[in-house]
Motif scaffolding. Structure first.
Motif, short mmCIF file in Angstrom:
data_model
loop_
_atom_site.label_atom_id
_atom_site.label_comp_id
_atom_site.label_asym_id
_atom_site.label_seq_id
_atom_site.Cartn_x
_atom_site.Cartn_y
_atom_site.Cartn_z
N THR A 24 0.96 -1.10 0.06
CA THR A 24 -0.07 0.15 0.22
C THR A 24 1.00 1.38 0.14
O THR A 24 0.42 2.36 -0.70
CB THR A 24 -0.90 -0.05 1.29
OG1 THR A 24 -1.59 -1.35 1.10
CG2 THR A 24 -1.75 1.20 1.27
N GLU A 44 -6.03 -6.81 10.73
CA GLU A 44 -6.33 -5.64 9.92
C GLU A 44 -5.50 -4.79 9.15
O GLU A 44 -5.54 -4.20 8.19
CB GLU A 44 -7.35 -4.85 10.49
CG GLU A 44 -7.09 -4.17 11.65
CD GLU A 44 -7.33 -4.94 12.92
OE1 GLU A 44 -7.09 -4.51 14.10
OE2 GLU A 44 -7.24 -6.45 12.97
N TRP A 89 -4.48 -4.03 5.28
CA TRP A 89 -4.28 -2.81 4.82
C TRP A 89 -3.26 -2.47 4.04
O TRP A 89 -2.95 -1.89 3.02
CB TRP A 89 -4.50 -1.74 5.91
CG TRP A 89 -4.70 -0.39 5.37
CD1 TRP A 89 -5.81 0.41 4.89
CD2 TRP A 89 -3.62 0.58 5.41
NE1 TRP A 89 -5.46 1.67 4.64
CE2 TRP A 89 -4.12 1.80 4.95
CE3 TRP A 89 -2.41 0.66 6.02
CZ2 TRP A 89 -3.38 2.97 4.84
CZ3 TRP A 89 -1.59 1.50 5.91
CH2 TRP A 89 -2.14 2.90 5.26
N GLU A 148 -8.80 7.38 1.79
CA GLU A 148 -8.33 6.98 2.85
C GLU A 148 -7.94 8.33 3.70
O GLU A 148 -7.61 9.13 3.20
CB GLU A 148 -7.00 6.18 2.77
CG GLU A 148 -7.02 4.89 2.29
CD GLU A 148 -7.54 3.78 3.32
OE1 GLU A 148 -7.42 4.36 4.68
OE2 GLU A 148 -7.84 2.61 2.99
#
Length: 375
Positions: free
Chosen positions: A16, A124, A128, A206
């Motif tokens: 990410t 999580e 992500w 985001e």
């Protein structure tokens, strides 16, 4: 003494928060290894016969390299360079790549230190970040590494991400401490242009990073890790006594190092050299005997500014007598005068002719260093 850094530009998937090249094809691995072996042969004169005390496999995910390739690379380095009697040889690894047979092969090849990208123990957060491993895999991988004889390893954590609450960060720190590593690296999440995260933040998919939360979590990390017996010897780095990263320390001490592979940088004390970043062009250039790097000679001002930047990141700080000896007493005197504003604001202290950032000053390390640079 000098170090060698090997940049391996492979990853399983796009993270990410970064923009590495992503490929695991066997063909590209073989082509990359062949090019790297050629570069090792060509770069032998760069370190001027200095002894190599550290070798570091970094970059994307070096643990994706085949065991055969790692053996070939280390054999070539042994054949073309003079090694220290007890070199530190580090491999960056993801937990999902640390199967028992691979750990055994790495140990047999000569790897004696691992830098493991745990990042977080919360599912999580890992999802992500688009990480392939789970929290349980990370713990299992560490237990397996110990069984294979690895007693010197570093764990990486990331703080300051949008989903990282203070409570979760505290729990991550306690989990790491319980695993008893010799070294911990804590990195603030940074948003790099052209990454997936950058685009999602710009399009409001985001939330942006919160600098106040990052600062708070940075200070929490210092408090918790120092209480557990770690030295905070560099802004992002914590080590048990005697277990600092010898390789990374060489950067902060301005030692010579040779960078190999796409995007790798080198420093010989007087100038810098950096390789082509494009994988295919790097491989093609070495195969065809073409120039694959650029270089520059550093002026005294550049070397001084680099010393200011790197030394202030360390717990030992900036050595004024060293500046006077290397760059002139006038520069040392001016530097001390310019630093007085940060001493008065309790962001820096002077201790035995050294300028050292306080805990509060470490929050602003880059800005303080930049303000002290010479034009």
């Amino acid at each position: 003494m000098a170090g060698i850094y090997i940049h391996v530009p492979f990853c399983k998937q796009a993270c990410t928060y970064c923009n590495f090249h992503f490929s695991t094809s066997l063909g590209l691995q073989n082509d990359f290894t062949a090019a790297l072996l050629k570069e090792i042969e060509l770069r032998r004169p760069y370190l001027h016969d200095e002894r190599v005390e550290t070798i570091y496999f970094g970059g994307g995910t070096p643990s994706l390299l085949s065991s055969t390739a790692i053996h070939q690379i280390l054999d070539a380095l042994h054949n073309h360079f003079t090694w220290d009697s007890n070199p530190e040889i580090t491999l960056e690894a993801n937990p999902d790549d640390m199967a028992a047979d691979r750990l055994h092969d790495w140990k047999q090849a000569g790897i004696n230190r691992l830098s493991i990208g745990v990042q977080s123990f919360f599912t999580e957060d890992l999802a992500w970040m688009n990480r392939a491993h789970t929290s349980d895999q990370a713990i299992s991988a560490l237990e397996q590494a110990k069984k294979e004889g690895f007693d010197n390893f570093s764990l990486d954590l990331i703080y300051g991400s949008p989903g990282m609450t203070d409570e979760k960060w505290e729990k991550n720190l306690q989990r790491v401490i319980a695993l008893a590593p010799t070294h911990v690296s804590c990195y603030a999440l940074t948003v790099e242009p052209k990454t997936a995260l950058y685009k999602m933040i710009k399009s409001n998919q985001e939330p942006d990073v919160d600098p106040d939360k990052q600062a708070s979590q940075f200070l929490t990390g210092i408090r918790e890790l120092e209480a557990a017996g770690f030295e905070h010897y560099e802004i992002s780095s914590f080590a048990k006594p005697g277990k600092r990263s010898r390789h990374n320390s060489s950067y902060w001490q301005s030692k010579k190092y040779l960078g190999l592979g796409p995007s790798a940088h080198s420093f010989d004390g007087a100038g810098r050299q950096w390789n082509i970043s494009n994988n295919a062009l790097y491989i093609k250039s070495l195969r065809e005997g073409k120039l694959y790097f650029e270089s520059e000679t550093l002026q005294p001002k550049d070397r001084l500014n680099e010393y200011i930047m790197t030394s202030l990141r360390t717990m030992e700080g900036l050595d004024l007598p060293f500046v006077a000896h290397q760059f002139g007493r006038e520069k040392a005197h001016l530097l001390e005068n310019n630093a007085s504003v940060y001493i008065h604001s309790n962001q820096m202290e002077k201790n035995q002719e050294k300028l050292i950032l306080t805990r509060n000053g470490k929050l602003f390390a880059d800005g303080i260093a930049a303000a002290l640079f010479f034009d």
